[in-house]
Write a protein that holds these residues in place. Structure first.
Motif, PDB file in Angstrom:
ATOM      1  N   SER A  68       6.408  -2.293   4.576  1.00 23.10           N
ATOM      2  CA  SER A  68       4.974  -2.008   4.656  1.00 23.10           C
ATOM      3  C   SER A  68       4.613  -0.997   3.562  1.00 23.10           C
ATOM      4  O   SER A  68       5.493  -0.482   2.855  1.00 23.10           O
ATOM      5  CB  SER A  68       4.608  -1.465   6.039  1.00 23.10           C
ATOM      6  OG  SER A  68       4.767  -0.068   6.079  1.00 23.10           O
ATOM      7  N   GLY A  69       3.333  -0.714   3.442  1.00 22.36           N
ATOM      8  CA  GLY A  69       2.886   0.214   2.408  1.00 22.36           C
ATOM      9  C   GLY A  69       3.530   1.588   2.525  1.00 22.36           C
ATOM     10  O   GLY A  69       3.812   2.256   1.517  1.00 22.36           O
ATOM     11  N   THR A  70       3.793   2.008   3.739  1.00 17.60           N
ATOM     12  CA  THR A  70       4.409   3.320   3.967  1.00 17.60           C
ATOM     13  C   THR A  70       5.753   3.423   3.236  1.00 17.60           C
ATOM     14  O   THR A  70       6.095   4.479   2.692  1.00 17.60           O
ATOM     15  CB  THR A  70       4.589   3.544   5.488  1.00 17.60           C
ATOM     16  OG1 THR A  70       3.299   3.424   6.115  1.00 17.60           O
ATOM     17  CG2 THR A  70       5.175   4.903   5.795  1.00 17.60           C
ATOM     18  N   THR A 148      -9.007   4.304   3.194  1.00 17.38           N
ATOM     19  CA  THR A 148      -9.365   3.239   4.131  1.00 17.38           C
ATOM     20  C   THR A 148      -9.926   3.775   5.445  1.00 17.38           C
ATOM     21  O   THR A 148     -10.582   3.046   6.176  1.00 17.38           O
ATOM     22  CB  THR A 148      -8.117   2.370   4.398  1.00 17.38           C
ATOM     23  OG1 THR A 148      -7.406   2.225   3.173  1.00 17.38           O
ATOM     24  CG2 THR A 148      -8.491   0.995   4.891  1.00 17.38           C
ATOM     25  N   ASP A 175      -2.236   5.856  -4.512  1.00 15.26           N
ATOM     26  CA  ASP A 175      -2.133   4.854  -3.441  1.00 15.26           C
ATOM     27  C   ASP A 175      -3.276   3.855  -3.606  1.00 15.26           C
ATOM     28  O   ASP A 175      -4.449   4.217  -3.468  1.00 15.26           O
ATOM     29  CB  ASP A 175      -2.231   5.589  -2.087  1.00 15.26           C
ATOM     30  CG  ASP A 175      -2.412   4.645  -0.890  1.00 15.26           C
ATOM     31  OD1 ASP A 175      -2.644   3.441  -1.080  1.00 15.26           O
ATOM     32  OD2 ASP A 175      -2.343   5.145   0.252  1.00 15.26           O
ATOM     33  N   GLN A 200      -1.074  -6.685   2.470  1.00 16.65           N
ATOM     34  CA  GLN A 200      -1.915  -7.227   3.546  1.00 16.65           C
ATOM     35  C   GLN A 200      -3.389  -6.889   3.441  1.00 16.65           C
ATOM     36  O   GLN A 200      -4.127  -7.066   4.385  1.00 16.65           O
ATOM     37  CB  GLN A 200      -1.371  -6.758   4.901  1.00 16.65           C
ATOM     38  CG  GLN A 200      -1.631  -5.308   5.273  1.00 16.65           C
ATOM     39  CD  GLN A 200      -0.580  -4.337   4.765  1.00 16.65           C
ATOM     40  OE1 GLN A 200       0.034  -4.572   3.729  1.00 16.65           O
ATOM     41  NE2 GLN A 200      -0.393  -3.237   5.462  1.00 16.65           N
ATOM     42  N   LYS A 201      -3.827  -6.392   2.276  1.00 14.77           N
ATOM     43  CA  LYS A 201      -5.245  -6.053   2.158  1.00 14.77           C
ATOM     44  C   LYS A 201      -5.868  -6.902   1.059  1.00 14.77           C
ATOM     45  O   LYS A 201      -6.068  -8.092   1.260  1.00 14.77           O
ATOM     46  CB  LYS A 201      -5.382  -4.552   2.008  1.00 14.77           C
ATOM     47  CG  LYS A 201      -4.812  -3.890   3.287  1.00 14.77           C
ATOM     48  CD  LYS A 201      -4.825  -2.405   3.378  1.00 14.77           C
ATOM     49  CE  LYS A 201      -4.082  -1.986   4.648  1.00 14.77           C
ATOM     50  NZ  LYS A 201      -3.972  -0.554   4.811  1.00 14.77           N
TER      51      LYS A 201
END
Ligand code: PLP
Length: 400
Positions: A68-70, A148, A175, A200-201
């Motif tokens: 994931s982005g994290t 976001t 980011d 996912q964006k």
């Protein structure tokens, strides 16, 4: 397992990520998983890596993680920094705060410039702090491009200019998890050292991939960076990536989807994609204004084409409104996070999205406000329609 049924028709997934995955991308992933060390795989690997360079607008190294982005946040820090290094971060909202906490957990010393969650990062505050850092304690400046949680955009060229004006050598880490492929972004031209992103964006994929784009200066920093790393190591990726392979099992089917999504973005043209997002953002704000509600972002220069966070009138629960809207109209809206929990709701208008989907979304919000008994004026959806049809002054000047 099929996902639980949410109601009739297609569910409106209007949270600001994960976003709607286009059918074309879903179909591109619906193939048998191939041998990631076999002779055919390198075509997929090379296309994905080369394609992501075109999206980041960089000639440098791009790293793709099955994470994931994290994970990509962590990768950006552990590859460039050493234990105890000071990093300058800016409190634009919830995601900037999470990145700061992650930095602390890694043994870095983040300095957090306080923000009010209604603006992008202030370049002057960053320049002032860097000018005082005469012994060059600060090793990196970290900012979130599109925050976001609030729908406020930081102008990255202004942050670059602030670092340069202070004559400071810190790395610039950005980011773009919710902005890449939705808002204008130029890794090389804007002098960014590490850009972090996710699948996912704006990239219209399911969750599961994340990215680092890396400048030569960041590669040089990685040679002496002492934070522990193994899975996230850029150096481990480099050799296999040169021939289209990965050091460990990549997310094969997501990569098929990524190659398709990149093709779709280039077919539309990135500049057209950016204009589409700005236009939908402006139409959404026209609706919010007509409802008599307030956009959380307080600075027009920082308005986001990705999402709009809307402040509820005092004493009205945003979460109850979202619940009523989901139950009655089969639409998910984004919730308020931490400091703005229950005070705002967020309308995602990014990714695979068009005028009719926006109108369906805004009609759903308007009907939800009515159904939940939130005091508002009617006519928001009409105001958005007028904007989309070019019947308003701001729409006409945007088209000019
Ligand atoms: C979604 C998001 C993240 C977190 O990404 P995950 O994939 O949930 O780990 C971080 N930063 C921003 C700006 C985001 O929008």
């Amino acid at each position: 397992m099929a996902p639980p049924r949410t109601g009739n028709g297609r569910h409106f997934l209007q949270i600001p990520g994960p976003t709607n995955v286009p059918d074309r991308v879903l179909r591109a992933m619906d193939f048998p998983t191939m041998d990631h060390r076999g002779p055919q795989f390198s075509e997929v690997g090379n296309k994905a890596l080369e394609g992501m360079r075109s999206i980041f607008k960089t000639d440098g190294q791009v790293v793709i993680y099955p994470a994931s982005g994290t994970g990509a946040w962590e990768a950006a820090l552990v590859n460039t920094l050493s234990p105890g290094d000071t990093v300058l971060m800016y409190e634009t909202g919830h995601f900037a705060t999470l990145w700061k906490t992650l930095a602390e957990n890694l043994g870095l010393k983040p300095e957090f410039i306080a923000g009010d969650w209604r603006h992008g990062a202030d370049p002057q505050a960053i320049e002032d702090r860097l000018r005082k850092d005469t012994s060059a304690e600060i090793k990196a400046v970290c900012v979130v491009h599109n925050e976001t949680s609030t729908g406020s955009v930081t102008q990255i060229p202004e942050i670059r200019a602030a670092i340069d004006a202070a004559g400071h050598d810190a790395l610039l880490l950005v980011d773009t998890i919710s902005s890449l492929a939705s808002l204008d972004y130029r890794h090389d031209e804007w002098g960014v050292d590490v850009t972090v992103s996710g699948s996912q964006k704006g990239l219209m994929l399911p969750p599961g991939l994340s990215f680092n784009a890396v400048s030569e200066k960041a590669v040089a920093a990685s040679k002496s960076a002492k934070l522990s790393k193994s899975y996230w190591s850029w150096a481990e990726m480099k050799g296999p990536n040169e021939t289209g392979y990965f050091p460990y099992t990549p997310a094969t089917n997501l990569l098929y989807g990524l190659v398709e999504a990149i093709d779709m973005l280039h077919e539309e043209g990135l500049d057209n994609v950016f204009v589409r997002h700005q236009r939908h953002g402006a139409a959404t704000r026209a609706a919010v204004k007509a409802w008599g509600l307030e956009v959380l972002c307080a600075e027009p220069r920082h308005y986001s084409g990705v999402l709009t966070a809307v402040l509820m009138p005092e004493g009205v629960s945003a979460d109850n409104f979202r619940k009523v809207t989901l139950e009655n109209f089969n639409m998910s809206l984004g919730n308020g996070l931490s400091k703005v929990a229950d005070r705002v709701f967020r309308i995602g208008h990014l990714g695979d999205f068009n005028d009719l989907m926006l109108m369906g979304t805004l009609c759903g919000v308007e009907m939800g406000l009515e159904r939940a008994g939130v005091t508002h004026k009617s006519g928001g959806a009409q105001a958005a329609l007028d904007h989309l049809a070019g019947r308003t002054k701001s729409a006409a000047s945007q088209a000019a």
